[in-house]
Design an enzyme around this catalytic site. Structure first.
Site, short mmCIF file in Angstrom:
data_model
loop_
_atom_site.label_atom_id
_atom_site.label_comp_id
_atom_site.label_asym_id
_atom_site.label_seq_id
_atom_site.Cartn_x
_atom_site.Cartn_y
_atom_site.Cartn_z
N ARG A 176 0.85 -1.21 0.00
CA ARG A 176 0.00 0.00 0.00
C ARG A 176 0.88 1.26 0.00
O ARG A 176 0.64 2.22 -0.70
CB ARG A 176 -0.90 0.07 1.25
CG ARG A 176 -1.71 -1.17 1.58
CD ARG A 176 -3.04 -1.13 0.90
NE ARG A 176 -2.95 -1.51 -0.49
CZ ARG A 176 -2.71 -2.77 -0.94
NH1 ARG A 176 -2.55 -3.77 -0.11
NH2 ARG A 176 -2.63 -3.03 -2.22
N HIS A 179 -7.78 6.65 11.15
CA HIS A 179 -7.30 5.27 11.10
C HIS A 179 -5.79 5.15 10.92
O HIS A 179 -5.29 4.11 10.54
CB HIS A 179 -8.03 4.50 9.98
CG HIS A 179 -9.49 4.32 10.27
ND1 HIS A 179 -10.42 3.98 9.30
CD2 HIS A 179 -10.19 4.43 11.43
CE1 HIS A 179 -11.63 3.90 9.86
NE2 HIS A 179 -11.51 4.18 11.14
P1 OAD Z 1 -15.25 1.54 1.50
O1 OAD Z 1 -14.48 0.74 0.51
O2 OAD Z 1 -16.06 0.81 2.51
O3 OAD Z 1 -16.24 2.53 0.73
C1 OAD Z 1 -15.81 3.27 -0.36
C2 OAD Z 1 -16.93 4.16 -0.81
O4 OAD Z 1 -16.43 4.99 -1.85
C3 OAD Z 1 -18.15 3.42 -1.38
O5 OAD Z 1 -19.34 3.94 -0.80
C4 OAD Z 1 -18.08 3.72 -2.89
O6 OAD Z 1 -19.38 3.84 -3.46
C5 OAD Z 1 -17.38 5.06 -2.88
N1 OAD Z 1 -16.67 5.38 -4.13
C6 OAD Z 1 -16.07 4.57 -5.02
N2 OAD Z 1 -15.49 5.28 -6.00
C7 OAD Z 1 -15.72 6.59 -5.73
C8 OAD Z 1 -15.39 7.82 -6.37
N3 OAD Z 1 -14.66 7.86 -7.50
N4 OAD Z 1 -15.80 8.96 -5.79
C9 OAD Z 1 -16.52 8.96 -4.65
N5 OAD Z 1 -16.89 7.83 -4.01
C10 OAD Z 1 -16.47 6.66 -4.54
O7 OAD Z 1 -14.19 2.55 2.18
P2 OAD Z 1 -14.33 3.37 3.55
O8 OAD Z 1 -15.73 3.75 3.81
O9 OAD Z 1 -13.30 4.42 3.50
O10 OAD Z 1 -10.21 0.88 7.73
O11 OAD Z 1 -13.90 2.26 4.59
C11 OAD Z 1 -13.77 2.61 5.94
C12 OAD Z 1 -12.65 1.84 6.58
O12 OAD Z 1 -12.80 0.44 6.32
C13 OAD Z 1 -11.28 2.16 6.06
O13 OAD Z 1 -10.71 3.29 6.64
C14 OAD Z 1 -10.50 0.92 6.34
C15 OAD Z 1 -11.53 -0.09 5.90
O14 OAD Z 1 -11.42 -1.35 6.40
C16 OAD Z 1 -9.16 0.21 8.21
O15 OAD Z 1 -8.39 -0.41 7.49
C17 OAD Z 1 -9.01 0.29 9.68
#
Ligand code: OAD
Length: 229
Positions: free
Chosen positions: A56, A104
């Site tokens: 990463r 995080h």
């Molecule tokens: P997710 O992978 O759960 O969600 C990503 C979001 O981004 C989804 O709702 C997609 O629809 C959206 N998405 C995709 N492409 C996009 C774009 N071009 N523009 C805008 N939105 C887009 O990621 P997080 O919500 O960040 O934690 O996940 C939260 C946490 O879970 C992370 O910080 C990580 C993970 O496990 C740890 O590793 C502790």
């Protein structure tokens, strides 16, 4: 100056070339959370955990902030902007934002396994078994793993409760406690959610959903806010 608080997730960095976690083809399809992102995984197989975060980190050196990161920095011309991010990349900082809270953790930092206050910026991308802190203990990624406490969450909740405008970008709002921050934002505060896959959230007052990718949706909102307020 009005206080503008932004909560971001992996989606804001997707157009820079970093994979999200839960979308199809996301990181959690290739790797099991239990194998790479928990303290138990670290105890069981630290080499595998280091390799996951090394990859990463290596990739982070190859990507650039996109139009969404850059637009958010522009908001600082008129607003007191606080970014609260779940992302461990540094694309907000490189995009020009000056107040960024990493809920995080941060990929480019590492910390001692003996003393969590000993945090270092890693030189380069690779953290190896045998790399030690000044007290002689193995260094680990400076990441909040599943099951670990989120030390900055209370500060983030206070900031959210003070928001005059609140913008959520690119997060599935699946992971708590970060996902709960929206509940601290006052009901009458205007809120925006930018995510191409956003679902309606009728229980959140004053919420405008922009079903677009961050790279196009965020600059639009930013231009609107800079013209209006
Ligand atoms: P997710 O992978 O759960 O969600 C990503 C979001 O981004 C989804 O709702 C997609 O629809 C959206 N998405 C995709 N492409 C996009 C774009 N071009 N523009 C805008 N939105 C887009 O990621 P997080 O919500 O960040 O934690 O996940 C939260 C946490 O879970 C992370 O910080 C990580 C993970 O496990 C740890 O590793 C502790």
């Amino acid at each position: 100056m009005k206080k503008l608080v932004v909560l971001t997730g992996a989606g804001i960095s997707a157009e820079s070339g970093l994979k999200t976690f839960r979308d199809s083809n996301g990181l959690w399809e290739e790797h099991r959370v239990e194998d790479v992102a928990t303290y138990e995984a670290w105890v069981r197989n630290p080499a595998l955990v280091l390799e996951f975060y090394n990859q990463r980190r290596k990739q982070l050196y190859e990507v650039q902030p996109n139009a969404a990161h850059i637009a958010l920095a522009k908001l600082e011309e008129k607003f007191d902007v606080q970014v609260i991010t779940q992302n461990v990349d540094d694309l907000h900082e490189r995009g020009g934002s000056s107040q960024v809270m990493h809920l995080h953790g941060e990929l480019k930092k590492v910390r001692s396994t003996a003393d969590p206050n000993l945090v270092y910026t890693l030189d380069g991308w690779e953290l190896k078994l045998g790399d030690k802190c000044e007290k002689g203990s193995q260094l680990r990624p400076h990441i909040v793993w599943f099951g670990e406490a989120v030390p900055l969450i209370e500060e983030a909740a206070v900031l959210s409760s003070q928001a005059d405008i609140f913008i959520v970008i690119g997060t599935s709002l699946n992971v708590y406690p970060a996902a709960g921050l929206l509940n601290y934002v006052p009901g009458n505060t205007p809120k925006f959610l930018v995510d191409p896959n956003a679902s309606p959230m009728p229980w959140i007052r004053n919420l405008t959903i922009v079903k677009e990718k961050a790279g196009s949706g965020v600059p639009k909102i930013v231009d609107e806010l800079l013209q209006k307020d």
